[in-house]
Design a protein around this motif. Structure first.
Motif, PDB file in Angstrom:
ATOM      1  N   GLY A  50       0.808  -1.212   0.000  1.00 34.32           N
ATOM      2  CA  GLY A  50       0.000   0.000   0.000  1.00 34.32           C
ATOM      3  C   GLY A  50       0.844   1.267   0.000  1.00 34.32           C
ATOM      4  N   PRO A  51       1.741   1.443   0.990  1.00 37.99           N
ATOM      5  CA  PRO A  51       2.587   2.635   0.994  1.00 37.99           C
ATOM      6  C   PRO A  51       3.503   2.734  -0.228  1.00 37.99           C
ATOM      7  N   ILE A  65      -4.925   8.501  -0.963  1.00 36.11           N
ATOM      8  CA  ILE A  65      -5.340   8.227   0.415  1.00 36.11           C
ATOM      9  C   ILE A  65      -4.993   6.776   0.727  1.00 36.11           C
ATOM     10  N   LEU A  66      -4.117   6.564   1.687  1.00 37.57           N
ATOM     11  CA  LEU A  66      -3.712   5.220   2.083  1.00 37.57           C
ATOM     12  C   LEU A  66      -4.684   4.689   3.130  1.00 37.57           C
ATOM     13  N   ALA A  79       4.668  10.022   9.445  1.00 38.40           N
ATOM     14  CA  ALA A  79       5.207  11.357   9.193  1.00 38.40           C
ATOM     15  C   ALA A  79       5.961  11.400   7.871  1.00 38.40           C
ATOM     16  N   ALA A  80       6.729  10.349   7.563  1.00 39.84           N
ATOM     17  CA  ALA A  80       7.495  10.306   6.309  1.00 39.84           C
ATOM     18  C   ALA A  80       6.564  10.248   5.105  1.00 39.84           C
ATOM     19  N   LEU A  81       5.496   9.473   5.191  1.00 37.84           N
ATOM     20  CA  LEU A  81       4.542   9.383   4.082  1.00 37.84           C
ATOM     21  C   LEU A  81       3.821  10.701   3.868  1.00 37.84           C
ATOM     22  N   GLU A  82       3.411  11.353   4.951  1.00 39.83           N
ATOM     23  CA  GLU A  82       2.744  12.650   4.831  1.00 39.83           C
ATOM     24  C   GLU A  82       3.676  13.672   4.184  1.00 39.83           C
ATOM     25  N   THR A  88      -2.529   9.958   4.937  1.00 33.00           N
ATOM     26  CA  THR A  88      -2.583   8.754   5.776  1.00 33.00           C
ATOM     27  C   THR A  88      -3.783   8.748   6.720  1.00 33.00           C
ATOM     28  N   SER A  89      -4.774   9.587   6.431  1.00 36.76           N
ATOM     29  CA  SER A  89      -5.939   9.661   7.324  1.00 36.76           C
ATOM     30  C   SER A  89      -6.709   8.348   7.361  1.00 36.76           C
ATOM     31  N   GLY A  90      -6.527   7.498   6.363  1.00 39.30           N
ATOM     32  CA  GLY A  90      -7.233   6.217   6.335  1.00 39.30           C
ATOM     33  C   GLY A  90      -6.495   5.087   7.020  1.00 39.30           C
TER      34      GLY A  90
END
Length: 325
Positions: A50-51, A65-66, A79-82, A88-90
């Motif tokens: 997913g990421p 949206i993950l 934090a790194a993905l954002e 990453t709200s999901g």
């Protein structure tokens, strides 16, 4: 249109053993195997299907949206993905669990011993896509994950009439023919590599050619030979892009899927969308780890031209898409 990416969320623990496993395993003692390998290096890297896909879509200018489950140790990864541009709200963090982890030990002959701990991923089926308030103009990517979660997301998408890309890939050996059929039923796109297509076709008792026409669009990656896109009775052979160096193939398939989806959403023709996928995969091949590569859209377009020649369509990557909130 929003892009929802579901799939495993994991840490990859990469170890290197400065020897050969076979020199430490006694064939006549395999029934009482007990070995220990002292490794020279250990790296913890961000991973999970997913990421990986979401990260590559963000590099290409999207804000995916993950959706998935992670453990209490996910804070730094989130934090790194954002920071990379992924929403990453999901992602739900599961109390008392670690994020799924893959432990890979490689020797000097590139033999590997791998252990995978599901951890928080085992809770992925508790999430529902209904929480995302999706509509028919959105796109869901169902990447390898907990099988029950994959089945639930496919069923929800089908019931809601939401187009989705179905990517069983590394879970194909575990899924039954019935489970695969359920995943195919409402899929708009089916993706996987040639080995996985062969395995799925065998399980279903059909030819690979028939499998490639089971859903409206199929994308079969062929490693260094490129890819094959099938749309109805039409097939498009996609050449590979040229890597500057070959470091690690891990994550190349996820990058290809992201590139192809980006091309699709940008309105590119099938050949150009496939070439965007091939080039995105090449960036992943050139780095150790699945999310270590970087590029700007301008750099990506310039490299596209170097590999495949000029195309007016590729310029559409510079035009921001309007995302409905």
């Amino acid at each position: 249109m929003r892009i929802i990416v579901t799939g495993s969320i994991a840490y990859d623990y990469i170890m290197v053993f400065p020897g050969r496993f076979r020199e430490h395993i006694l064939p006549d003692k395999m029934h009482v195997l007990s070995v220990s390998f002292l490794v020279d290096s250990l790296k913890r890297m961000h991973g999970g299907t997913g990421p990986n896909i979401a990260y590559n879509l963000a590099l290409l200018g999207e804000r995916p949206i993950l959706v998935g489950t992670a453990g209490e140790d996910f804070g730094e990864y989130r934090a790194a993905l954002e920071a990379a541009g992924v929403d990453t709200s999901g992602v739900r963090q599961i109390s008392g669990e670690f994020t799924a982890s893959c432990f890979i030990n490689t020797d000097l002959q590139d033999n590997q011993i791998t252990a995978f701990y599901a951890g928080a991923m085992a809770h992925a089926a508790t999430l529902s896509l209904h929480e995302q308030a999706l509509g028919p103009d959105d796109l869901v990517i169902i990447a390898p994950n907990d099988p029950a979660a994959m089945a639930r997301y496919a069923e929800e998408c089908t019931a809601l009439g939401i187009p989705y890309l179905y990517d069983p890939s590394m879970q194909a050996p575990r899924l039954t023919a019935e489970e695969l059929e359920q995943g195919f039923r409402g899929a708009r796109i089916l993706t996987g590599n040639d080995y996985e297509f062969g395995m799925m076709a065998e399980k279903l008792g059909i030819s690979e050619a028939a499998l490639r026409r089971r859903v409206p669009i199929t994308v079969m990656t062929l490693g260094e030979a490129g890819a094959l896109i099938t749309v109805g009775e039409q097939e498009y052979e996609i050449p590979p892009a040229k890597p500057a160096r070959l470091v690690d193939p891990t994550g190349a398939g996820d990058a290809f899927r992201a590139g192809f989806v980006k091309g699709l959403l940008a309105g590119c023709s099938w050949p150009v969308a496939g070439r965007i996928g091939a080039l995105a995969a090449t960036y992943a091949l050139e780095q150790s780890g699945t999310q270590q590569h970087r590029y700007t859209l301008a750099e990506f377009i310039a490299r596209y031209r170097e590999n495949f020649g000029d195309s007016e369509e590729i310029e559409t990557l510079l035009t921001p898409r309007v995302t409905m909130e």
